[in-house]
Design a protein around this motif. Structure first.
Motif, PDB file in Angstrom:
ATOM      1  N   GLU A  28       0.334  -1.353   0.128  1.00 25.39           N
ATOM      2  CA  GLU A  28       0.213  -0.296  -0.046  1.00 25.39           C
ATOM      3  C   GLU A  28       0.851   1.156  -0.387  1.00 25.39           C
ATOM      4  O   GLU A  28       0.694   2.260  -0.395  1.00 25.39           O
ATOM      5  N   GLU A  29       1.804   1.476   0.732  1.00 24.50           N
ATOM      6  CA  GLU A  29       2.580   2.711   1.131  1.00 24.50           C
ATOM      7  C   GLU A  29       4.016   2.624  -0.225  1.00 24.50           C
ATOM      8  O   GLU A  29       4.614   3.702  -0.172  1.00 24.50           O
ATOM      9  N   VAL A  30       4.224   1.814  -1.625  1.00 24.22           N
ATOM     10  CA  VAL A  30       5.113   1.979  -2.155  1.00 24.22           C
ATOM     11  C   VAL A  30       4.630   2.771  -3.391  1.00 24.22           C
ATOM     12  O   VAL A  30       5.952   3.882  -4.105  1.00 24.22           O
ATOM     13  N   TYR A  31       3.659   3.239  -3.800  1.00 24.64           N
ATOM     14  CA  TYR A  31       3.516   4.186  -4.122  1.00 24.64           C
ATOM     15  C   TYR A  31       3.881   5.900  -4.410  1.00 24.64           C
ATOM     16  O   TYR A  31       3.839   6.404  -4.609  1.00 24.64           O
ATOM     17  N   GLN A  32       3.460   6.022  -3.313  1.00 25.38           N
ATOM     18  CA  GLN A  32       3.713   7.169  -2.369  1.00 25.38           C
ATOM     19  C   GLN A  32       5.414   7.625  -2.300  1.00 25.38           C
ATOM     20  O   GLN A  32       6.267   8.113  -2.373  1.00 25.38           O
ATOM     21  N   ALA A  33       5.762   6.051  -2.157  1.00 26.40           N
ATOM     22  CA  ALA A  33       7.520   5.385  -2.132  1.00 26.40           C
ATOM     23  C   ALA A  33       7.549   6.223  -3.592  1.00 26.40           C
ATOM     24  O   ALA A  33       8.741   6.891  -3.637  1.00 26.40           O
ATOM     25  N   ILE A  34       7.650   5.703  -4.252  1.00 18.85           N
ATOM     26  CA  ILE A  34       7.723   5.750  -5.904  1.00 18.85           C
ATOM     27  C   ILE A  34       7.672   7.265  -6.193  1.00 18.85           C
ATOM     28  O   ILE A  34       8.705   8.007  -6.675  1.00 18.85           O
ATOM     29  N   LYS A  35       6.738   7.756  -5.440  1.00 20.05           N
ATOM     30  CA  LYS A  35       6.177   9.371  -5.922  1.00 20.05           C
ATOM     31  C   LYS A  35       7.478  10.211  -5.521  1.00 20.05           C
ATOM     32  O   LYS A  35       8.038  11.278  -5.910  1.00 20.05           O
ATOM     33  N   ASP A  36       7.977   9.919  -4.438  1.00 17.86           N
ATOM     34  CA  ASP A  36       8.956  10.506  -3.420  1.00 17.86           C
ATOM     35  C   ASP A  36      10.587  10.620  -4.325  1.00 17.86           C
ATOM     36  O   ASP A  36      11.072  11.768  -3.547  1.00 17.86           O
ATOM     37  N   CYS A  37      10.662   9.245  -4.661  1.00 13.83           N
ATOM     38  CA  CYS A  37      11.615   9.136  -5.153  1.00 13.83           C
ATOM     39  C   CYS A  37      12.240  10.174  -6.194  1.00 13.83           C
ATOM     40  O   CYS A  37      12.637  10.196  -6.640  1.00 13.83           O
ATOM     41  N   LYS A  38      10.926   9.791  -7.478  1.00 12.46           N
ATOM     42  CA  LYS A  38      10.913  10.981  -7.922  1.00 12.46           C
ATOM     43  C   LYS A  38      11.141  11.790  -7.971  1.00 12.46           C
ATOM     44  O   LYS A  38      11.675  13.228  -8.936  1.00 12.46           O
ATOM     45  N   ASP A  97      11.502  -4.829   8.135  1.00 15.25           N
ATOM     46  CA  ASP A  97       9.695  -4.634   7.181  1.00 15.25           C
ATOM     47  C   ASP A  97       9.795  -4.976   6.704  1.00 15.25           C
ATOM     48  O   ASP A  97       8.890  -4.743   6.113  1.00 15.25           O
ATOM     49  N   ASP A  98      10.039  -5.040   5.596  1.00 15.94           N
ATOM     50  CA  ASP A  98      10.211  -5.390   3.934  1.00 15.94           C
ATOM     51  C   ASP A  98       9.937  -4.473   3.186  1.00 15.94           C
ATOM     52  O   ASP A  98       9.051  -4.773   2.178  1.00 15.94           O
ATOM     53  N   ASN A  99       9.790  -3.194   4.053  1.00 16.50           N
ATOM     54  CA  ASN A  99       9.169  -2.218   3.237  1.00 16.50           C
ATOM     55  C   ASN A  99       9.577  -1.325   1.932  1.00 16.50           C
ATOM     56  O   ASN A  99      10.833  -0.485   2.700  1.00 16.50           O
ATOM     57  N   PHE A 100       9.229  -1.274   0.746  1.00 18.33           N
ATOM     58  CA  PHE A 100      10.017  -0.254   0.496  1.00 18.33           C
ATOM     59  C   PHE A 100      10.634   1.340   0.582  1.00 18.33           C
ATOM     60  O   PHE A 100      11.188   1.923   0.365  1.00 18.33           O
ATOM     61  N   SER A 101       9.376   1.860   0.895  1.00 19.74           N
ATOM     62  CA  SER A 101       9.346   2.882   1.385  1.00 19.74           C
ATOM     63  C   SER A 101      10.294   3.343   2.539  1.00 19.74           C
ATOM     64  O   SER A 101      10.667   4.188   2.695  1.00 19.74           O
TER      65      SER A 101
END
Length: 850
Positions: free
Chosen positions: A641-651, A774-778
């Motif tokens: 669920e948190e990956v979308y925002q993490a990708i956005k932060d990366c950009k 936590d295996d969390n991309f964010s």
């Protein structure tokens, strides 16, 4: 003729020199060709003398043990730094001069303080470096631990149940069953069960267990395409088979990964900060050399004492060794002053404090240098399965029949884990479950061999992930309101852990399972014969939607009415299926059959005539005929669920995300669009390639220079490593994430390797620089922000220390140039304070501004 009446073919064994380079493509040959090549048959196995010959050629079935660098070499390596070498040389000279001078004013220890402090700093720094480097070989040891220790082998027409796996040789015939770990790379020669499934995700990155076959494939097939091969270190999760060993030890796919990890470990590069410090050190060395030479040249006149005649003309001179040594001491002092002695300690302290902060954010740093490397990251290469996704199958959509043959009801299903309380079913009928939904729930619950359990506050599946997801769906659907055991609530979910899987258990009580028609690759379905409480027998079936439709003659509507399934109705269902498949959903259909005359009195009795039908899988298709189709579901490995925002932060932070996965292309593309790597309508024709397509590109580096994210699917370990290598060559600072054995070589080669702490294999963890608890991309994105803050702090300290030392160098140089060694000392101190303007105050407390 060999034992058991089988032909035994004697072959000339290849020479040891040729064997390691000429791999026999067993996956591209028929079983008989493989038997002929290895001089064996599947009944009697290898002969004892052939085993010995094979072992002389191929050795033992074990991975090589690479000797790491000696302790002495590790210590010397810590001084392979320009600044450290200069500092070491200055400290040695300073120590020699202190020994020569002996001390002033009776204090014999004071002259030795400075060189001893420098030595202490260098020794501590070297010890920390040796400790870090000494852990580098652990990934190779972890790789050995996942190998099987024993195997059931046929030799000399005898069954050897517990042969040590390291004694296997090419040509050995091995029996494998559910739960066995594959001990070597093997060709499947015969299926004992109707189906053989192998979990090989850790090696290939596939999210689903793979069905294996005895049929040959193309010789140029990739790892995922070798459906007739079993790979060392993978696990049999369904069925049993007879297989033939084709590669052992370092020739296996696992052995190739071992080699890639070793090569990557030998080619580790300095961190970006260390590279810059080395460049600065080289420049500083030249400047110090020039200044020291100037100090000597300017003061050459003081090295000599002249004698003059009565007219004032020089007549003779004497060389003054004391003056020469004095200015030599000044030159040494200048060199020491130019080098920031406290720099190694400051860097180590900053990094150590950074690791504590990152640990609080679930990023466990294994190597100190990775902290500042994070701050320089420009590209994150991420595995998909288990990193961007949960690595847990979940039902995303439920399609039930409407009140006519052309109408359907679609229900969106929330949830990304095996926890029944995670998410709900949208637009659920307010009146409760109708007859059609009840039948879907019944099939999903009973025609199912998986189980879900709770362990340490986590929900874990045993069995096939797709079947576990179906059980979770049944819990979310609840039960009909007229059920005796009332566990159906308004939110259609079991309300507490104490009611865990009670819905599935209730369906199993009402319909007792008495026989199973196992899944096979031909009919692509599984069926169970059940006996209701009233004694009626029926057949419940789940499987590929297209195959079920071919064997279905009717369809059940919303109210339970059964009507004929005509071609028009089939087309409508297939259209719905294509719409779901386009969204990268794996679809399963449900069907049932009430008329089972052969099994009317069958109750599992082996003496019953119907039992003979169940012993032959070839009969299953006829039993599963004239079915009634009831609905279907779409499953997937959902994104976190948190990956979308993490990708956005990366950009936003200027970091590119490159997804590298072993999964298939369509699934990976759909996930990448959903999490924001690609825009929903973006043309990704040239941004999404398979690993094989990328390796065939003529201008590979140009491919990386496209704007936005990139995707590489069906990627093998060597593909991942090559992608990371090319990115680094192109000037990028690469962070690589992953959890499987197939990720380990790339994790080792990347500037910073990041492994998953929960789902990650020990091989991946040991090859990495950082582990996500936590295996969390964010968490990676948060760690990058912290790394940038630490990197900026270190640069602030370095600027402060260098500016301080510039003041010292200038004042000492002026002292020597003006020839006023004592009177200028107060001026030196004043100069230092004016130039540096004091320490950088709150530098260590700078927080990430992201």
């Amino acid at each position: 003729m060999g034992k058991g009446g089988q032909d035994y073919v004697k072959r000339e064994l290849p020479s040891p020199r040729a064997s390691s380079n000429e791999t026999f493509p067993a996956w591209g040959k028929e079983v008989r060709e493989c038997e002929k090549h290895y001089g064996v048959n599947k009944i009697s196995g290898l002969k004892s003398w052939d085993v010995e010959k094979q072992r002389q050629i191929y050795g033992f079935n074990e991975l090589d043990k690479h000797e790491g660098p000696s302790l002495w070499n590790l210590i010397l390596e810590q001084f392979n730094d320009t600044l450290v070498r200069i500092l070491l040389a200055a400290a040695i000279i300073s120590f020699v001069l202190a020994w020569y001078d002996g001390g002033e004013g009776g204090d014999e220890f004071t002259p030795f303080v400075e060189p001893l402090v420098i030595f202490l700093i260098l020794i501590v720094n070297a010890l920390v470096g040796v400790w870090q480097e000494n852990n580098a070989g652990k990934a190779l040891e972890a790789l050995k631990e996942i190998q099987s220790e024993q195997a059931t082998v046929i030799r000399d027409n005898k069954r050897i149940p517990h042969l040590p796996a390291k004694e296997l040789v090419p040509g050995d015939i091995v029996h494998l069953k559910v739960g066995d770990k594959v001990p070597a790379d093997m060709r499947v020669v015969e299926l004992i069960s109707s189906t053989l499934r192998v979990e090989q995700g850790s090696l290939t990155g596939e999210s689903e267990a793979v069905n294996k076959t005895t049929k040959k494939v193309a010789e140029d097939a990739d790892i995922q395409g070798k459906k007739c091969m079993l790979f060392a270190g993978t696990t049999v999760v369904n069925g049993s088979c007879i297989s033939m060993v084709t590669q052992t030890g370092m020739e296996t796919e696992m052995g190739k990964v071992h080699t890639q990890i070793h090569v990557a470990a030998q080619n580790e590069e300095d961190s970006p900060l260390k590279k810059k410090l080395n460049e600065f050190g080289e420049v500083l060395t030249k400047i110090i050399g020039v200044i020291c030479a100037l100090v000597w040249i300017i003061n050459l006149k003081y090295f000599f004492t002249w004698e003059y005649d009565h007219n004032g003309w020089p007549t003779n001179f004497n060389f003054s060794f004391e003056k020469c040594m004095y200015y030599f001491e000044i030159a040494v002092a200048l060199a020491v002053a130019a080098i920031p002695e406290g720099l190694p300690a400051v860097i180590t302290t900053c990094l150590a404090l950074g690791t504590r902060k990152m640990a609080q954010k679930n990023a466990l740093v294994r190597k100190l240098r990775s902290v500042e490397t994070l701050g320089c990251t420009t590209v994150i290469c991420s595995d998909k399965t288990g990193t961007l996704t949960t690595n847990q199958m979940a039902v995303a959509k439920l399609v039930a029949m409407g009140d006519t043959v052309e109408s359907f009801r679609g229900f969106k299903v929330d949830g990304t884990t095996y926890n029944p309380l995670d998410g709900k079913i949208h637009d659920w009928p307010s009146g409760g479950m109708d007859a059609n939904l009840q039948m879907i729930a019944k099939v999903a619950a009973i025609c199912n061999d998986a189980s879900v359990s709770e362990s340490e506050h986590k929900y874990v599946a045993s069995g096939m992930p797709t079947e576990a997801a179906l059980k979770v769906l049944v819990e979310k659907m609840g039960l009909p309101e007229d059920t005796d055991d009332q566990i159906c609530f308004s939110d259609q979910m079991c309300p507490s852990p104490s009611d865990f899987l009670r819905c599935c258990r209730q369906w199993s009580r009402t319909e007792r399972r008495i026989a199973t028609l196992e899944f096979d690759r031909d009919r692509k379905s599984m069926g169970v014969i059940v006996k209701s409480q009233s004694g009626r027998r029926s057949l419940l079936v789940k499987g590929a939607v297209e195959n079920l439709l071919e064997r279905s003659t009717s369809i059940q509507l919303l109210d339970g009415t059964v009507v004929e399934l005509d071609q028009n109705s089939r087309n409508h269902i297939l259209d719905a299926l294509r719409a779901m498949s386009t969204g990268a959903l794996r679809c399963l259909g449900f069907a049932y059959k009430d008329e089972l005359p052969e099994f009317e009195t069958y109750d599992g009795d082996e003496d019953h005539p119907a039992h003979e039908l169940l012993l032959k899988p070839s009969n299953y298709s006829s039993i599963e005929s004239e079915l009634t189709f009831v609905g279907m579901v779409g499953l997937r490995d959902p994104p976190r669920e948190e990956v979308y925002q993490a990708i956005k932060d990366c950009k936003a932070a200027g970091i590119r995300v490159v997804v590298i996965t072993g999964d298939n292309k369509n699934t990976a593309e759909a996930i990448c669009r959903e999490i924001g790597v690609f825009e929903p309508e973006e043309d990704i024709t040239f941004k999404s390639l398979t690993g094989k397509e990328f390796m065939e590109l003529q201008y590979q580096k140009a491919h990386f220079r496209q704007n936005g994210g990139l995707l590489f699917s069906r990627a093998e370990p060597i593909h991942k490593q090559e992608i990371v290598r090319l990115l680094k060559e192109d000037g990028e600072v690469v962070a690589m994430t992953g959890d499987g054995v197939n990720d380990a070589p790339a994790l080792k080669l990347a500037d910073i390797g990041i492994a998953m702490g929960i789902a990650g294999t020990e091989v991946a963890k040991e090859a990495s620089d950082m582990v996500l608890a936590d295996d969390n991309f964010s968490t990676i994105v948060a760690a990058v922000g912290e790394g940038r803050s630490i990197y900026n702090n270190m640069k602030a300290f370095i600027r402060y220390m260098i500016s301080s030392n510039i003041g010292e160098v200038a004042s000492i140089f002026l002292t020597a140039a003006l020839g006023v060694p004592e009177g200028l000392i107060p001026v030196q101190l004043l100069w230092v304070n004016l130039v540096t303007d004091g320490p950088p105050g709150n530098s260590i407390g700078i927080q990430s501004t992201r």
